[in-house]
Enzyme design. Structure first.
Site, PDB file in Angstrom:
ATOM      1  N   HIS A  13     -82.180  13.041 -60.532  1.00 37.23           N
ATOM      2  CA  HIS A  13     -81.915  11.750 -61.189  1.00 37.23           C
ATOM      3  C   HIS A  13     -81.333  12.033 -62.572  1.00 37.23           C
ATOM      4  CE1 HIS A  13     -82.266   7.999 -63.149  1.00 37.23           C
ATOM      5  NE2 HIS A  13     -83.348   8.312 -63.841  1.00 37.23           N
ATOM      6  N   ASN A  38     -77.863   6.821 -67.671  1.00 32.90           N
ATOM      7  CA  ASN A  38     -78.923   6.691 -66.674  1.00 32.90           C
ATOM      8  C   ASN A  38     -78.685   5.405 -65.877  1.00 32.90           C
ATOM      9  OD1 ASN A  38     -81.312   6.204 -65.306  1.00 32.90           O
ATOM     10  ND2 ASN A  38     -82.650   6.743 -67.022  1.00 32.90           N
ATOM     11  N   CYS A  51     -86.256   4.430 -60.819  1.00 32.59           N
ATOM     12  CA  CYS A  51     -85.250   5.494 -60.681  1.00 32.59           C
ATOM     13  C   CYS A  51     -85.442   6.317 -59.409  1.00 32.59           C
ATOM     14  CB  CYS A  51     -85.253   6.394 -61.913  1.00 32.59           C
ATOM     15  SG  CYS A  51     -85.030   5.467 -63.422  1.00 32.59           S
TER      16      CYS A  51
END
Ligand code: UT7
Length: 326
Positions: free
Chosen positions: A253, A283, A113
Site C-alpha cells: 500500500h 496515498n 487502505c
C-alpha cells in the site's frame, strides 16, 4: 480446486494534478517537507461532477479489455472503498450499472487502505468454492472529498484514483496462492472519519467541528503500520513455504515512502523488488495497490510465473497480504 487467476488489470486517475507547490499556495507547508517526510511530489484530484464510481468504472473497463472479458460474463463486482458515491447503496452497484455487468451481484468492502486486498480475498474464496467463475475486484477512492483542506497534517498525503483486476477460475499453477487478513479494532480512533454516521448524525454543529473529515494520528499509525506490514508479508511467504528471494515484485500500500522502505527492509527485501509510485499519486487508500499493480503489469515488470506479494495496512486497523503466482 480451481485457482483464481488475474487475467486483466486496469487503472484510472483523474486528469487534474495537484503538486506540492500548488499546496504551498494555500497551506502552511513546503514541497521540501512533504517530499522528505512522505516521498510524495503530486497527487491526482477529481473534477467537479466526477465520482468514485466513475473512476472505478474506467479502471474496470480497462481491466476487462485486457482480459477480453465482456461485462455480461462477470459474476461478482466487489469494490474496496471508504469514499463511495454515497454511504449506501454500494458503489459496486453503481459500477455494475455503469459497465453493464447485468449478471453480477455487487457489494462494497469497507477496510480502508486494506480494502482491495480484503475484496480480493472475498472474490478468491467465491471462485475457489466453485460458486462463481469470474469476478471484478476494484479499489477506488476519492479521498480529496473527505480530507480537511485546512489540516496540513493530513490533506497533503492523499489522492484520488482507482485500480481493478479481473479474476477467473482456472486450472494450473497460476493464481492467488493465499490471502491473509487481520484487524484490531482497539486502534479505530487513530485513523477514522467521525461524521456523519449513527454516532455523529448530520448536524450543523458537527460540520463546524469538521466531523465529516478524515482524522489521523500519523505518528502512531506509522509505527503499527511498519510492524504489521512486515508481519503479514512474512506470514504469506511462510504459508507457501517461500522466502524473500522468491518475491519477484512486492507491491505495498502506497502510504508514505518511509513506511514502504522501512517495512521492505524489515521483511528483508531489496530495493529492486519493491514497487513505489507514491511520489506521483500520494496515498489513494484502497486504490493504491491495484493502481500500482496495473502500472507494473503494463510496464512489463510482471511476467508469467512471477511471484507478486501484495501488502496492505489501513484504518480499523486492518492489514492484509496476498501472494500471487502470475
Ligand atoms: O494509509 C495508511 C494510513 N496512513 C499512514 O500510513 C500515514 C502514517 N503516518 C505518516 O505517514 C507520518 O506520520 C506523517 C507523514 C503523517 C507525518 O510525518 P512525521 O514525521 O510523523 O511528522 P509529525 O507528525 O511528527 O510532525 C512533525 C512536524 C510537526 O510540527 P511540530 O509539532 O514538530 O512543530 C507538524 O506540525 O511537522 C509538522 N507538519 C508539517 N509541516 C509542514 C505536519 N504536517 C506538515 C506539513 N507541512 N504538511
Amino acid at each position: 480446486m480451481k485457482k483464481a487467476r488475474i487475467i486483466g488489470t486496469g487503472s484510472y486517475v483523474p486528469e487534474k494534478v495537484l503538486t506540492n507547490k500548488d499546496l504551498e499556495q494555500f497551506l502552511d507547508t513546503t514541497d521540501e517537507w512533504i517530499l522528505t517526510r512522505t516521498g510524495i511530489r503530486e497527487r491526482h484530484i477529481v473534477a467537479e461532477g466526477e465520482f468514485t464510481s466513475d473512476l472505478a468504472a474506467h479502471a474496470a473497463r480497462r481491466a476487462m479489455e485486457m482480459a477480453g472479458t465482456p461485462a455480461e460474463a462477470i459474476d461478482l463486482v466487489v469494490v474496496g472503498t471508504i469514499t463511495g458515491d454515497f454511504p449506501w447503496p454500494a458503489t459496486a452497484c453503481l459500477v455494475q450499472q455503469k459497465i453493464g455487468a447485468v449478471n453480477a451481484y455487487a457489494y462494497d468492502v469497507s477496510a480502508a487502505c486494506s480494502g482491495f486486498v480484503y475484496a480480493l480475498s472475498a472474490a478468491v474464496s467465491a471462485i475457489e468454492s466453485g460458486r462463481i467463475k469470474k469476478a471484478l475486484v476494484i479499489g477506488a477512492e476519492v479521498l480529496s472529498r473527505i480530507v480537511d483542506w485546512t489540516d496540513r497534517n493530513t490533506c497533503v498525503l492523499f489522492g484520488d484514483g482507482a485500480g481493478a483486476v479481473v479474476l477467473e477460475a482456472g486450472d494450473g499453477d497460476a493464481g492467488v496462492l493465499s490471502t491473509h487478513l487481520h484487524s484490531d479494532g482497539s486502534f479505530w480512533e487513530l485513523l477514522y472519519q467521525p461524521g456523519f454516521g449513527s454516532r455523529y448524525p448530520a448536524s450543523e454543529d458537527g460540520l463546524k467541528q469538521r466531523l465529516p473529515f478524515l482524522k489521523m494520528q500519523g505518528n502512531e499509525v506509522f509505527k503499527v503500520a511498519v510492524r504489521s506490514l512486515a508481519e503479514v508479508a512474512l506470514e504469506a511467504l511462510q504459508a507457501n513455504g517461500m522466502g524473500v528471494n522468491d518475491v519477484s515484485l512486492f507491491i505495498p500500500h502506497q502510504a508514505n515512502r518511509r513506511i514502504l522502505e522501512a517495512s521492505a527492509k524489515r521483511i528483508g527485501l531489496g530495493d529492486d523488488q519493491v514497487y513505489i509510485n507514491v511520489d506521483r499519486f500520494g496515498n489513494t487508500s484502497g486504490a493504491s495497490i491495484p493502481l500500482a499493480l496495473d502500472e507494473a503489469n503494463r510496464a512489463g515488470r510482471i511476467k508469467p510465473g512471477d511471484m507478486v506479494l501484495l501488502d496492505a495496512f489501513g484504518g480499523g486497523f486492518t492489514w492484509a497480504s496476498a501472494l500471487i503466482r502470475w
